[in-house]
Write an enzyme that holds these catalytic residues in place. Structure first.
Site, PDB file in Angstrom:
ATOM      1  N   ASP A 251       0.835  -1.199   0.000  1.00 13.77           N
ATOM      2  CA  ASP A 251       0.000   0.000   0.000  1.00 13.77           C
ATOM      3  C   ASP A 251       0.871   1.252   0.000  1.00 13.77           C
ATOM      4  OD1 ASP A 251      -2.620   1.439   0.479  1.00 13.77           O
ATOM      5  OD2 ASP A 251      -1.563   1.992   2.302  1.00 13.77           O
TER       6      ASP A 251
ATOM      7  N   GLU B 264      -1.980  -5.466  -3.628  1.00 14.65           N
ATOM      8  CA  GLU B 264      -0.994  -4.655  -2.913  1.00 14.65           C
ATOM      9  C   GLU B 264       0.142  -5.540  -2.393  1.00 14.65           C
ATOM     10  OE1 GLU B 264      -3.820  -0.998  -1.312  1.00 14.65           O
ATOM     11  OE2 GLU B 264      -3.487  -2.729  -0.028  1.00 14.65           O
TER      12      GLU B 264
END
Length: 229
Positions: A49, A121
């Site tokens: 992320d 992610e």
């Protein structure tokens, strides 16, 4: 280490051959299958992320040097949100490579938006760990390229724009009514109608109510733009 066929196929679709396949294995392992000897992808998802955020922030700044922070922020949010990550995961058919518990798999886990987004992610972090930042950056720019170029339009908050338009004309805020829902419980698709006091209507469909509402608002805004042409 010899990878399973589904992981080799995914690696080919991703366009990255892992020097250390353990990173890939961890990235596709859902918490429903984790154990003391098999870590899940949550730590990689946390890291990915951040890697994604840095690359996207840099790309937006580089591609539109004149944009203000206020202009870039909604574009950034549109590019890093879970829906976008899940869309890219679907394009890569990441779901086919996921490792998860039987109950999660039976409930449609390979198609769930949150699981796909988190795994995407995690994949980015796995590439970062495996080959470094520049390789991860190049991968993100390749996968997100068209979306970055379209960010100005995609990031426009249609609901806010439509509400401001209505309020400027003394109208009540638009109402958003669910008029349809299809698909199984674990992967529903919502159809929403935006309704204004003056009779204008617009419909949109998406895999989340939020996106369906945005699509419905955009449909109304498109009508208004066509009327003014």
């Amino acid at each position: 280490m010899k990878l399973a066929a589904e992981l080799r196929d995914f690696s080919a679709r991703l366009g990255h051959e892992f020097a250390d396949p353990e990173y890939l294995i961890q990235a596709v392992t859902h918490s429903s299958l984790s154990s003391a000897t098999r870590p899940d992808n949550q730590r990689l998802e946390f890291l990915g992320d951040r890697v994604l955020g840095l690359v996207i922030a840099e790309a937006l700044s580089d591609r539109d040097p004149a944009a203000s922070e206020g202009q870039m922020a909604p574009r950034f949010n549109a590019l890093v949100r879970k829906e976008t990550c899940a869309d890219i995961a679907r394009e890569l058919d990441l779901g086919a490579a996921l490792k998860m518990g039987r109950s999660e798999m039976i409930s449609g886990g390979r198609r769930k938006q949150a699981i796909l987004a988190d795994a995407m992610e995690a994949i980015l972090a796995a590439v970062y760990r495996d080959a470094g930042f520049e390789v991860a950056r190049a991968l993100i720019l390749r996968l997100w390229d068209s979306r970055i170029d379209a960010a100005k339009e995609d990031a426009r908050d249609a609901k806010t724009t439509l509400q401001e338009w209505a309020q400027a004309r003394g109208m009540k805020p638009p109402q958003y009514v669910e008029v349809g829902r299809t698909g199984p419980d674990h992967a529903p698709k919502f159809e929403i109608e935006a309704q204004l006091d003056n009779g204008l209507r617009g419909r949109g469909a998406a895999e989340s109510k939020r996106n369906a509402q945005q699509a419905a608002a955009k449909a109304v805004l498109t009508q208004l733009e066509n009327e003014n042409d």
